[in-house]
Design a protein around this motif. Structure first.
Motif, PDB file in Angstrom:
ATOM      1  N   PHE A  96       0.800  -1.078  -0.054  1.00 25.75           N
ATOM      2  CA  PHE A  96      -0.032   0.006   0.024  1.00 25.75           C
ATOM      3  C   PHE A  96       0.992   1.424  -0.015  1.00 25.75           C
ATOM      4  CE2 PHE A  96      -2.388   3.367   2.409  1.00 25.75           C
ATOM      5  CZ  PHE A  96      -3.302   3.304   1.467  1.00 25.75           C
ATOM      6  N   THR A  97       2.028   1.423   0.622  1.00 24.64           N
ATOM      7  CA  THR A  97       2.828   2.482   0.788  1.00 24.64           C
ATOM      8  C   THR A  97       3.336   2.634  -0.714  1.00 24.64           C
ATOM      9  OG1 THR A  97       3.408   1.896   2.968  1.00 24.64           O
ATOM     10  CG2 THR A  97       4.761   3.668   1.808  1.00 24.64           C
ATOM     11  N   SER A  98       3.818   1.673  -1.309  1.00 25.38           N
ATOM     12  CA  SER A  98       4.146   1.772  -2.740  1.00 25.38           C
ATOM     13  C   SER A  98       3.227   2.227  -3.638  1.00 25.38           C
ATOM     14  CB  SER A  98       5.037   0.482  -3.182  1.00 25.38           C
ATOM     15  OG  SER A  98       5.885   0.134  -2.216  1.00 25.38           O
ATOM     16  N   LEU A  99       2.054   1.778  -3.575  1.00 27.04           N
ATOM     17  CA  LEU A  99       0.851   2.080  -4.280  1.00 27.04           C
ATOM     18  C   LEU A  99       0.505   3.690  -4.031  1.00 27.04           C
ATOM     19  CD1 LEU A  99      -1.294   1.349  -6.284  1.00 27.04           C
ATOM     20  CD2 LEU A  99      -2.753   0.528  -4.671  1.00 27.04           C
ATOM     21  N   LEU A 100       0.419   4.042  -2.688  1.00 27.50           N
ATOM     22  CA  LEU A 100       0.276   5.454  -2.569  1.00 27.50           C
ATOM     23  C   LEU A 100       1.181   6.214  -2.814  1.00 27.50           C
ATOM     24  CD1 LEU A 100      -2.042   7.196  -0.943  1.00 27.50           C
ATOM     25  CD2 LEU A 100      -0.614   6.862   1.104  1.00 27.50           C
ATOM     26  N   CYS A 101       2.251   6.137  -2.879  1.00 28.38           N
ATOM     27  CA  CYS A 101       3.444   6.839  -3.416  1.00 28.38           C
ATOM     28  C   CYS A 101       3.284   6.963  -4.692  1.00 28.38           C
ATOM     29  CB  CYS A 101       4.985   6.307  -2.986  1.00 28.38           C
ATOM     30  SG  CYS A 101       5.310   6.647  -1.364  1.00 28.38           S
ATOM     31  N   ILE A 102       3.207   6.127  -5.490  1.00 27.28           N
ATOM     32  CA  ILE A 102       2.868   6.180  -6.926  1.00 27.28           C
ATOM     33  C   ILE A 102       1.664   7.029  -7.351  1.00 27.28           C
ATOM     34  CG2 ILE A 102       2.096   5.049  -9.019  1.00 27.28           C
ATOM     35  CD1 ILE A 102       4.897   4.566  -8.172  1.00 27.28           C
ATOM     36  N   ALA A 237      12.311  -5.414  -2.723  1.00 27.69           N
ATOM     37  CA  ALA A 237      10.891  -5.293  -2.815  1.00 27.69           C
ATOM     38  C   ALA A 237      10.103  -4.283  -3.151  1.00 27.69           C
ATOM     39  CB  ALA A 237      10.015  -6.114  -1.400  1.00 27.69           C
ATOM     40  N   ILE A 238      10.403  -3.273  -2.534  1.00 29.26           N
ATOM     41  CA  ILE A 238       9.938  -1.893  -2.595  1.00 29.26           C
ATOM     42  C   ILE A 238      10.347  -1.191  -4.042  1.00 29.26           C
ATOM     43  CG2 ILE A 238      10.082   0.584  -2.050  1.00 29.26           C
ATOM     44  CD1 ILE A 238      10.287  -0.198   1.053  1.00 29.26           C
ATOM     45  N   TRP A 239      11.578  -1.618  -4.668  1.00 33.65           N
ATOM     46  CA  TRP A 239      11.940  -1.100  -5.972  1.00 33.65           C
ATOM     47  C   TRP A 239      11.169  -1.925  -6.911  1.00 33.65           C
ATOM     48  CZ3 TRP A 239      14.113  -3.580 -10.127  1.00 33.65           C
ATOM     49  CH2 TRP A 239      14.529  -2.644 -11.050  1.00 33.65           C
ATOM     50  N   VAL A 240      10.921  -3.129  -6.706  1.00 31.16           N
ATOM     51  CA  VAL A 240      10.125  -3.859  -7.675  1.00 31.16           C
ATOM     52  C   VAL A 240       8.596  -3.421  -7.853  1.00 31.16           C
ATOM     53  CG1 VAL A 240       9.388  -6.233  -8.356  1.00 31.16           C
ATOM     54  CG2 VAL A 240      11.764  -5.791  -7.387  1.00 31.16           C
ATOM     55  N   TYR A 241       8.271  -3.179  -6.546  1.00 32.10           N
ATOM     56  CA  TYR A 241       6.769  -2.583  -6.413  1.00 32.10           C
ATOM     57  C   TYR A 241       6.652  -1.333  -6.922  1.00 32.10           C
ATOM     58  CZ  TYR A 241       5.626  -6.086  -2.892  1.00 32.10           C
ATOM     59  OH  TYR A 241       5.107  -7.380  -2.145  1.00 32.10           O
ATOM     60  N   VAL A 242       7.545  -0.477  -6.950  1.00 32.09           N
ATOM     61  CA  VAL A 242       7.263   0.630  -7.603  1.00 32.09           C
ATOM     62  C   VAL A 242       7.496   0.869  -8.988  1.00 32.09           C
ATOM     63  CG1 VAL A 242       8.503   2.906  -8.037  1.00 32.09           C
ATOM     64  CG2 VAL A 242       8.192   2.062  -5.608  1.00 32.09           C
ATOM     65  N   LEU A 243       8.411  -0.044  -9.667  1.00 33.95           N
ATOM     66  CA  LEU A 243       8.779  -0.282 -11.030  1.00 33.95           C
ATOM     67  C   LEU A 243       7.286  -0.955 -11.649  1.00 33.95           C
ATOM     68  CD1 LEU A 243      10.586  -0.073 -13.204  1.00 33.95           C
ATOM     69  CD2 LEU A 243      11.102  -2.433 -13.062  1.00 33.95           C
TER      70      LEU A 243
END
Length: 270
Positions: A96-102, A237-243
């Protein structure tokens, strides 16, 4: 489900992802999410694991977990139950953090980039707001979190977790991405109409994105084996999520704007 539009949007998203602006767009969300989780894990990871250890001890949790693991043939995991539980609790929060940042930092730029290059004549009705995006994301995540907790025990069954994660994440992605993809160009009525008409196509796109996003979840097995590598695994994991989310944002953006354009073109005929 309009597969032709889905695949056409996919191809356009692949081409757009290679643009230098879209590649640079991954940096800010990644840094924000990485710094946030780096600080949180430094301050609270050990305390969280101690809490889980104490709770399982006081509530006879270890015996129950051992019984479940024995039933599914994974008794060897009993030695790493505490870090495993901690990481599976952290996983949806990181998603969710990654999705919210995007949604906050990348989707407005994606919206302008795709709209300006591919749909310059599409009227902007500004039906979405920053507060609306945050509220929509938070409410969707609340439902997602409830479903995640309810289905968490099922992840102990081999291969079930590989199905549940993409489904849950796909639903969350579909809910959040559609709002942000249409925030600049559609009004609230058009957004609701488009989501109803294209529900299955959008949900399928979210599930496919969930399949790609399930890959970072495999890193948690290594993290469960040794908490020493958890910060490195979390960063990867966070980098892959963001990508994945940036590409998914481009995919939803192309599909939603094309569908909106087609919907408006059909209105005079109706």
């Amino acid at each position: 489900m309009n597969m032709a539009s889905v695949m056409r949007a996919w191809g356009r998203a692949v081409a757009a992802q290679l643009h230098y602006r879209m590649l640079l767009l991954t940096i800010l969300p990644f840094m924000v999410a990485l710094i946030l989780w780096g600080v949180l894990m430094y301050l609270g990871l050990q305390e969280a694991m101690d809490f889980i250890q104490t709770w399982l001890t006081e509530h006879d949790g270890f015996a129950r977990v051992r019984s479940v693991l024995s039933m599914v043939g994974l008794l060897a995991l009993k030695m790493i139950v505490v870090p495993l539980v901690a990481m599976w609790v952290l996983l949806p929060l990181m998603i969710f953090t990654s999705l919210l940042c995007i949604a906050l930092f990348a989707m407005p730029a994606i919206n302008k980039h795709v709209g300006g290059r591919d749909y310059p004549d599409l009227e902007q009705k500004n039906g979405g707001t920053l507060l609306g995006s945050i509220w929509h994301s938070l409410s969707s995540f609340a439902i997602f979190a409830i479903m995640w907790v309810l289905t968490l025990p099922l992840n102990l069954i081999p291969f079930v977790g590989l199905v549940l994660q993409p489904l849950l994440w796909g639903w969350l992605t579909y809910r959040v991405m559609v709002y942000d993809a249409l925030a600049l160009h559609a009004d609230a009525e058009e957004r609701t109409s488009l989501m109803q008409e294209h529900r299955w196509s959008l949900l399928s796109m979210g599930i496919i994105a969930g399949l790609f996003g399930a890959a970072p979840g495999l890193l948690w097995l290594g993290g469960a084996m040794s908490t020493l590598f958890l910060p490195v695994l979390a960063g990867a994991a966070i980098w892959v999520y963001v990508l994945v989310f940036v590409f998914t944002g481009l995919w939803f953006q192309h599909y939603c704007l094309e569908s909106l354009q087609r919907q408006r073109s059909a209105q005079p005929a109706v």
